[in-house]
Design a protein around this motif. Structure first.
Motif, PDB file in Angstrom:
ATOM      1  N   GLN A 116       0.823  -1.225  -0.004  1.00  0.00           N
ATOM      2  CA  GLN A 116      -0.104  -0.043   0.171  1.00  0.00           C
ATOM      3  C   GLN A 116       0.965   1.303   0.052  1.00  0.00           C
ATOM      4  O   GLN A 116       0.236   2.245  -0.283  1.00  0.00           O
ATOM      5  N   ALA A 117       2.163   1.146   0.207  1.00  0.00           N
ATOM      6  CA  ALA A 117       2.972   2.245   0.300  1.00  0.00           C
ATOM      7  C   ALA A 117       3.776   2.535  -1.098  1.00  0.00           C
ATOM      8  O   ALA A 117       4.416   3.433  -1.286  1.00  0.00           O
ATOM      9  N   GLY A 118       3.398   1.815  -1.760  1.00  0.00           N
ATOM     10  CA  GLY A 118       3.771   1.630  -3.333  1.00  0.00           C
ATOM     11  C   GLY A 118       5.246   0.876  -3.512  1.00  0.00           C
ATOM     12  O   GLY A 118       5.853   0.854  -4.717  1.00  0.00           O
ATOM     13  N   ARG A 119       5.851   0.185  -2.528  1.00  0.00           N
ATOM     14  CA  ARG A 119       7.050  -0.463  -2.585  1.00  0.00           C
ATOM     15  C   ARG A 119       6.798  -1.972  -2.984  1.00  0.00           C
ATOM     16  O   ARG A 119       5.646  -2.563  -2.728  1.00  0.00           O
ATOM     17  N   ILE A 120       7.859  -2.253  -3.698  1.00  0.00           N
ATOM     18  CA  ILE A 120       7.596  -3.626  -4.561  1.00  0.00           C
ATOM     19  C   ILE A 120       7.847  -4.778  -3.777  1.00  0.00           C
ATOM     20  O   ILE A 120       8.770  -4.635  -3.156  1.00  0.00           O
ATOM     21  N   THR A 121       7.077  -5.823  -3.681  1.00  0.00           N
ATOM     22  CA  THR A 121       7.332  -6.831  -2.797  1.00  0.00           C
ATOM     23  C   THR A 121       7.617  -8.093  -3.880  1.00  0.00           C
ATOM     24  O   THR A 121       7.793  -9.029  -3.314  1.00  0.00           O
ATOM     25  N   TYR A 122       7.157  -7.977  -4.995  1.00  0.00           N
ATOM     26  CA  TYR A 122       7.703  -8.887  -6.012  1.00  0.00           C
ATOM     27  C   TYR A 122       7.578  -8.401  -7.446  1.00  0.00           C
ATOM     28  O   TYR A 122       6.671  -7.755  -7.863  1.00  0.00           O
ATOM     29  N   ASP A 136      16.522  -8.172  -6.827  1.00  0.00           N
ATOM     30  CA  ASP A 136      16.991  -7.883  -5.538  1.00  0.00           C
ATOM     31  C   ASP A 136      17.204  -6.151  -5.384  1.00  0.00           C
ATOM     32  O   ASP A 136      16.646  -5.796  -4.406  1.00  0.00           O
ATOM     33  N   ALA A 137      17.360  -5.459  -6.436  1.00  0.00           N
ATOM     34  CA  ALA A 137      17.265  -4.200  -6.373  1.00  0.00           C
ATOM     35  C   ALA A 137      15.937  -3.364  -6.358  1.00  0.00           C
ATOM     36  O   ALA A 137      15.765  -2.443  -5.977  1.00  0.00           O
ATOM     37  N   LEU A 138      15.031  -4.206  -7.070  1.00  0.00           N
ATOM     38  CA  LEU A 138      13.686  -3.826  -7.240  1.00  0.00           C
ATOM     39  C   LEU A 138      12.920  -3.947  -5.960  1.00  0.00           C
ATOM     40  O   LEU A 138      11.940  -3.110  -5.707  1.00  0.00           O
ATOM     41  N   VAL A 139      13.053  -5.298  -5.226  1.00  0.00           N
ATOM     42  CA  VAL A 139      12.194  -5.681  -4.292  1.00  0.00           C
ATOM     43  C   VAL A 139      12.305  -4.504  -3.085  1.00  0.00           C
ATOM     44  O   VAL A 139      13.437  -4.461  -2.565  1.00  0.00           O
TER      45      VAL A 139
END
Length: 731
Positions: A116-122, A136-139
């Motif tokens: 919900q904060a816009g951070r990539i989890t997958y 690794d850099a995206l997650v």
């Protein structure tokens, strides 16, 4: 203690069993030991009872323990089976998760999940490849792809968002179609935003190419329409002079050779006009501009007008043409009479063209479906081979090359007719055999009009005899069919001698005599004395009527011109035998009405030949004419006549003129009338433009109608007749 028993059921069971056994064993041992003591006062009976009781108690304990053991074994087996199932399910879930992970990774679609904060989890491999960044850099980051252009977007009822984006990539701009929606991956975690993107670059480029091609095609089609309109106008203008002047020339004293040449010029001009009309109609239909105008119209009037219009062409080839409208049909229906007339004119005209002997019949009767009407055009012509019956409905196709060379034509008429019929939700079928003839059937749904049309009342001929003396022909069979529908006992005779012998045999309500039997036979039959009061009605073609001597019709109570109108036949049959009634009276009245009443007409025409033609035609019809060559002169002449108190009765306005065109001139006249005058001058457009938008422009400018070039003399006379009788102009 209960919690301990629930956690360790087997140990609790063993402890309970040991305590119960120890208590029973200890009690038995103590009892036996006490009874063996010398001071115990041993009683053998009491000892036996106590021992038995203790033994029974021990047995009960053992049975209870055995039952509990069996119950616990069953529970243990169930627990073991459940445990195995859970282990298997766990393995299946792990395998499904592994397959899903491999599937996600193997997908060409981009998959990215954000919290919900816009951070990539997958993210999957495809997204990493497009972003050129390792997983690794995206997650855990808030990485976003570079958007070059935002496309269309939409929202589905389930909350899914759909939108297109043009994304920058190492291989250049790529169009991605995204589907975004909230998903819950873990029950202990809040819902996350899942975005799935598909590369649709090829599809988008194809759609844009198709859109550009469609725009170019539409532009080309508009240009073609403008070209056809302009070419039509430029061709029609001189063609109007050719046809009009050849018509006027035929009305003068010419030698037989000059008459032949003039008729050839007129026929060639009419053929050229027909070709132009077909090409323009095909162009309109191809562009999807075929509009239908649904209005009430009378069926019988439409059909009989068509047969009368084509009768001279048929009779010039010694062919019969006749019409029959079934009495079960409504008098008025709602439909596009103009388009239906076009289809039937084409089919009937083709039937005449491809028929060398016999004739053509136009029959209208109820169709097979409710509110459906069938229009049947039947001929006795050359017929069409079975392998060509479908081909002739294609554009620029005819039955074979020999037919095209011999009979001419563009091969567009049937194609246009079929498209018009389909546009009217109808169908057109063909039955034909070479050497026998063809039957075209057009079936169209037409709803009866609520308006009550004026109709003739058919005579009641029930129980009465009518003799029809005529050669066996299409018209004869249709007349007999109509008389039988009216209740008459119809006797068809083709031999004049037999007819003469039958006349005194019975009381005849009427005897219909066809002039096609020959002059001598006709005169003998019309002059033959009949003992009873009988109507004798002659049947003529227009050419036969003009060749008759005045004394040839003295024995008749009336006569009819072929092709017959049902109303005219009914009117004569209803009249007493002694009343002299003929079609001639109606014709003379119509001729007087057509001749007009000396109208004052202003003509605005920039073409000198067409101006001369209009002046000559109107002068011959007995009207006073003022001719101007442009819009400014026409407006000045109209103002001058108004100021002098002698306003024009009609303005015939050419549309394309120098200095001031016809549309603007009409607007200025209407503006002057609105400000100063009470009387409104009728204005008819003279135009060679046939496009719908040109007609709308005429009506928006305040015109009352239009006449197409080449000018049809009959339509001009009809317009003047309407004006002379005070009726509304509907040209």
């Amino acid at each position: 203690m209960r919690r301990f028993a629930r956690r360790f059921p087997w140990l609790a069971f063993l402890i309970r069993s040991f305590v119960m056994f120890s208590a029973a064993f200890g009690g038995a041992y103590g009892f036996i030991s006490a009874s063996a003591s010398p001071t115990a006062g041993y009683d053998p009976h009491a000892f036996a009872i106590g021992a038995s009781f203790l033994f029974a108690l021990a047995c009960v304990a053992l049975v209870t323990m055995s039952i509990r053991m069996r119950f616990l074994q069953k529970r243990m087996r169930k627990v073991s089976a459940l445990n195995e199932a859970l282990v298997d399910r766990n393995w299946e879930l792990k395998e499904a998760e592994e397959r899903a992970r491999h599937l996600f990774e193997a997908q060409d679609d981009l998959i990215v999940i954000r919290d919900q904060a816009g951070r990539i989890t997958y993210v999957n491999d495809a997204y990493c490849t497009l972003a050129e960044t390792p997983r690794d850099a995206l997650v855990g980051s808030a990485f976003e792809l570079t958007v070059l252009e935002q496309g269309d977007s939409a929202h589905e009822p389930n909350g899914t968002s759909i939108h297109d984006q043009c994304i920058a990539s190492a291989t250049g701009p790529r169009w991605i179609a995204w589907r975004e929606g909230m998903v819950r991956i873990d029950a202990n975690r809040p819902a996350e935003l899942q975005s799935v993107g598909r590369d649709v670059t090829d599809r988008t480029e194809t759609e844009r190419a198709l859109s550009d091609a469609r725009d170019h095609a539409n532009a080309a089609n508009r240009a073609k329409s403008r070209f056809l309109a302009m070419a039509s106008h430029e061709i029609r203008t001189p063609l109007n002079g050719i046809l009009g002047m050849s018509g006027l020339l035929l009305d003068t004293q010419l030698s037989p050779e000059q008459t032949t040449y003039t008729r050839a010029v007129k026929t060639s001009g009419e053929s050229l006009l027909s070709l132009i009309e077909e090409l323009l109609d095909y162009s309109k239909i191809e562009a999807g501009k075929i509009d239908l105008d649904y209005r009430p119209f009378a069926l019988s009037t439409l059909i009989e007008d068509i047969t009368e219009l084509l009768a001279p062409r048929a009779q010039a080839r010694d062919l019969e043409i006749a019409a029959y409208i079934d009495e079960r049909l409504p008098l008025e229906v709602i439909g596009d009479s103009g388009r239906l007339r076009q289809v039937l004119l084409n089919l009937t005209g083709n039937a005449i063209k491809f028929t060398n002997k016999g004739g053509v019949a136009v029959i209208v009767e109820p169709g097979i479906w409710p509110n459906e009407i069938s229009f049947i055009v039947r001929d006795t012509g050359i017929g069409i081979a079975s392998d060509a019956q479908q081909r002739i409905f294609r554009e620029f196709e005819q039955a074979d090359e020999r037919t095209a060379r011999h009979f001419g034509g563009t091969g567009l008429g049937l194609s246009i007719s079929e498209r018009i019929v389909k546009r009217m939700n109808g169908r057109i079928t063909l039955q034909s055999a070479p050497g026998i003839g063809s039957t075209f059937e057009v079936s169209i749904p037409l709803v009866a009009s609520n308006d009550r049309a004026e109709a003739f009342l058919p005579p009641d001929l029930t129980g009465q005899s009518v003799m029809l003396v005529a050669p066996q022909s299409i018209e004869t069979s249709l007349i007999a069919r109509r008389l039988e529908r009216w209740g008459a006992a119809t006797c068809m005779v083709s031999d004049p001698e037999v007819a003469l012998a039958l006349m005194p045999e019975r009381t005849w309500r009427a005897v219909l005599i066809d002039r096609a039997l020959g002059a001598d036979a006709f005169e003998r039959l019309s002059e033959r004395a009949i003992p009873h009061a009988t109507q004798r009605i002659g049947l003529f073609t227009p050419a036969m009527r003009h060749e008759l001597q005045p004394t040839a019709t003295t024995g008749l109570t009336g006569y009819l011109i072929k092709p017959l109108r049902a109303a005219s036949l009914a009117k004569l049959l209803d009249m007493p035998a002694h009343a002299q009634a003929t079609i001639e009276e109606t014709e003379s009245t119509a001729s007087e009405m057509t001749a007009g009443e000396g109208l004052s007409i202003l003509v605005a025409e920039d073409n000198e030949i067409n101006a001369l033609l209009m002046r000559s035609l109107l002068t011959r019809l007995g009207h006073r004419t003022v001719v101007t060559t442009n819009g400014e002169q026409a407006l000045e002449s109209w103002l001058a006549s108004d100021a002098a108190g002698t306003p024009f009765d009609l303005v015939l306005m050419d549309i394309q003129m120098p200095k001031l065109d016809g549309i603007e001139t009409a607007k200025r006249i209407r503006a002057r009338e609105a400000g100063q005058r009470v009387r409104r001058t009728p204005i008819l457009a003279l135009t060679a433009n046939t496009l719908v938008e040109d007609r709308y422009a005429c009506f928006e400018a305040g015109m009352d109608g239009f006449l197409l070039k080449p000018l049809d003399r009959e339509k001009l006379e009809e317009a003047l007749k309407h004006l002379a009788t005070g009726r509304q102009l509907t040209v």
